[in-house]
Design a protein around this motif. Sequence first.
Motif, mmCIF file in Angstrom:
data_model
loop_
_atom_site.group_PDB
_atom_site.id
_atom_site.type_symbol
_atom_site.label_atom_id
_atom_site.label_comp_id
_atom_site.label_asym_id
_atom_site.label_seq_id
_atom_site.Cartn_x
_atom_site.Cartn_y
_atom_site.Cartn_z
ATOM 1 N N TYR A 67 33.445 46.191 45.275
ATOM 2 C CA TYR A 67 32.029 45.863 45.105
ATOM 3 C C TYR A 67 31.567 46.050 43.662
ATOM 4 O O TYR A 67 30.620 45.390 43.225
ATOM 5 C CB TYR A 67 31.183 46.692 46.070
ATOM 6 C CG TYR A 67 31.349 46.238 47.503
ATOM 7 C CD1 TYR A 67 31.003 44.948 47.885
ATOM 8 C CD2 TYR A 67 31.888 47.076 48.475
ATOM 9 C CE1 TYR A 67 31.180 44.507 49.185
ATOM 10 C CE2 TYR A 67 32.064 46.653 49.778
ATOM 11 C CZ TYR A 67 31.712 45.367 50.129
ATOM 12 O OH TYR A 67 31.895 44.923 51.419
ATOM 13 N N ALA A 108 32.525 42.786 42.081
ATOM 14 C CA ALA A 108 31.603 41.752 42.551
ATOM 15 C C ALA A 108 30.226 41.901 41.905
ATOM 16 O O ALA A 108 29.614 40.905 41.489
ATOM 17 C CB ALA A 108 31.478 41.824 44.072
ATOM 18 N N VAL A 148 29.937 40.558 38.454
ATOM 19 C CA VAL A 148 29.822 39.108 38.396
ATOM 20 C C VAL A 148 28.437 38.643 38.851
ATOM 21 O O VAL A 148 27.819 37.768 38.237
ATOM 22 C CB VAL A 148 30.906 38.444 39.271
ATOM 23 C CG1 VAL A 148 30.708 36.937 39.341
ATOM 24 C CG2 VAL A 148 32.294 38.772 38.738
ATOM 25 N N LEU A 149 27.942 39.246 39.930
ATOM 26 C CA LEU A 149 26.704 38.762 40.550
ATOM 27 C C LEU A 149 25.438 39.184 39.799
ATOM 28 O O LEU A 149 24.464 38.430 39.758
ATOM 29 C CB LEU A 149 26.634 39.256 41.997
ATOM 30 C CG LEU A 149 27.654 38.634 42.956
ATOM 31 C CD1 LEU A 149 27.667 39.383 44.286
ATOM 32 C CD2 LEU A 149 27.355 37.159 43.176
ATOM 33 N N SER A 198 22.718 39.112 47.306
ATOM 34 C CA SER A 198 24.139 39.430 47.187
ATOM 35 C C SER A 198 24.380 40.444 46.079
ATOM 36 O O SER A 198 25.140 41.409 46.251
ATOM 37 C CB SER A 198 24.948 38.153 46.906
ATOM 38 O OG SER A 198 24.796 37.211 47.934
ATOM 39 N N ALA A 199 23.738 40.231 44.936
ATOM 40 C CA ALA A 199 23.956 41.117 43.788
ATOM 41 C C ALA A 199 23.440 42.532 44.045
ATOM 42 O O ALA A 199 24.139 43.527 43.780
ATOM 43 C CB ALA A 199 23.282 40.531 42.549
ATOM 44 N N THR A 247 25.573 44.465 46.816
ATOM 45 C CA THR A 247 26.888 44.893 46.341
ATOM 46 C C THR A 247 26.762 46.048 45.354
ATOM 47 O O THR A 247 27.559 46.991 45.384
ATOM 48 C CB THR A 247 27.647 43.734 45.677
ATOM 49 O OG1 THR A 247 26.823 43.132 44.684
ATOM 50 C CG2 THR A 247 28.033 42.680 46.692
ATOM 51 N N LEU A 271 36.164 38.647 44.342
ATOM 52 C CA LEU A 271 35.631 37.405 43.804
ATOM 53 C C LEU A 271 35.372 36.356 44.885
ATOM 54 O O LEU A 271 34.285 35.766 44.933
ATOM 55 C CB LEU A 271 36.606 36.845 42.752
ATOM 56 C CG LEU A 271 36.840 37.761 41.548
ATOM 57 C CD1 LEU A 271 37.855 37.151 40.598
ATOM 58 C CD2 LEU A 271 35.538 38.071 40.822
ATOM 59 N N THR A 311 33.710 38.399 48.463
ATOM 60 C CA THR A 311 32.395 39.009 48.252
ATOM 61 C C THR A 311 31.472 38.045 47.512
ATOM 62 O O THR A 311 30.463 37.612 48.057
ATOM 63 C CB THR A 311 32.520 40.340 47.497
ATOM 64 O OG1 THR A 311 33.427 41.196 48.194
ATOM 65 C CG2 THR A 311 31.173 41.040 47.403
ATOM 66 N N CYS A 312 31.829 37.688 46.285
ATOM 67 C CA CYS A 312 30.935 36.822 45.510
ATOM 68 C C CYS A 312 30.724 35.465 46.186
ATOM 69 O O CYS A 312 29.592 35.082 46.502
ATOM 70 C CB CYS A 312 31.499 36.617 44.105
ATOM 71 S SG CYS A 312 31.546 38.116 43.105
#
Length: 295
Positions: A49, A52, A55-56, A187-188, A191, A225, A228-229
């Motif tokens: 997480y 993730a 990235v998010l 999502s961001a 996580t 990636l 999750t993402c």
Amino acid sequence: MSTTTAAPAPARAAGTLQAAAAMTLLGCSTGVTATFSSYPVAAGQALRYAIAAAVLLPLARRQKKLITRLTVRDAALLLALAATGLFAFNLLMITALRHTDPAVVGSIVGCTPLLLGVLGPLLARRRPAVRLLVAAGLVVVGAALTQGFGSGDTVGLVCAAGTLLCEAAFSLLAVPLLPQLGPVRVSAYTTALAVPMFAVTAAVGPTPLRLPTLAELLALLFLALLMTCVAFLLWYSALSRLAPEHAGLFGGLIPLTATLSGAVLTSTAPTPLQLVGATLVTAALVLGPGRTDPA
């Protein structure tokens, strides 16, 4: 919560494709998840997480500015979503699998479409649609036939039931957040909130942290990636276009795609029961969706 106005046909079509893609991706990932299962659980999920979130969160910053600031209720929902749908879900699932056959756990968690079919409309103050409930029932039966049946002890069954509730919470708690925050922010934020939960658990746990092997590292990157993402964004995008009871039907694709991908990788033909289960799931996905999905 969702409104009762019907979503436009293009939005329903996009949501249908996104829900199907998210659940297909989840079903095909079972082999990768098994590769990562020997790594310390809490530490592995914390790393997953954290990657993730890295990235998010930048993607979330590029979204349009929020019309209103986050309220205490929004923050509480996000925290509850991370605690149930991510943190508790993973720990309960692993505990259940240690006490119960995977088929039993899968059959119990496979009841998610039926649970969403009842709770989704009730939380939105709507009456559950009979057609969707019948379709959800077909998905549950089809998933059970696809996965098979097994045995387990009380601890495993209780944890599997808890996993079912957490799986439903992953969708239902997000529904009131999506209209304002959107799929990327939901999502961001969830996580990112899950990282300290797993990190603290790993710090106080008995299993020491170690470097992952090459296979575990590749599995970790896949889970972070893609699972999750990408899968989170697809699923929450679908929930922003479809009612949860409609989107939940696509959960039947998880055991179906897991079985079919396993058959391809191992060059084994599906059993007659698995084919019957696949037929029931397909019928439910064709016949179940109506034209009353909320926007």
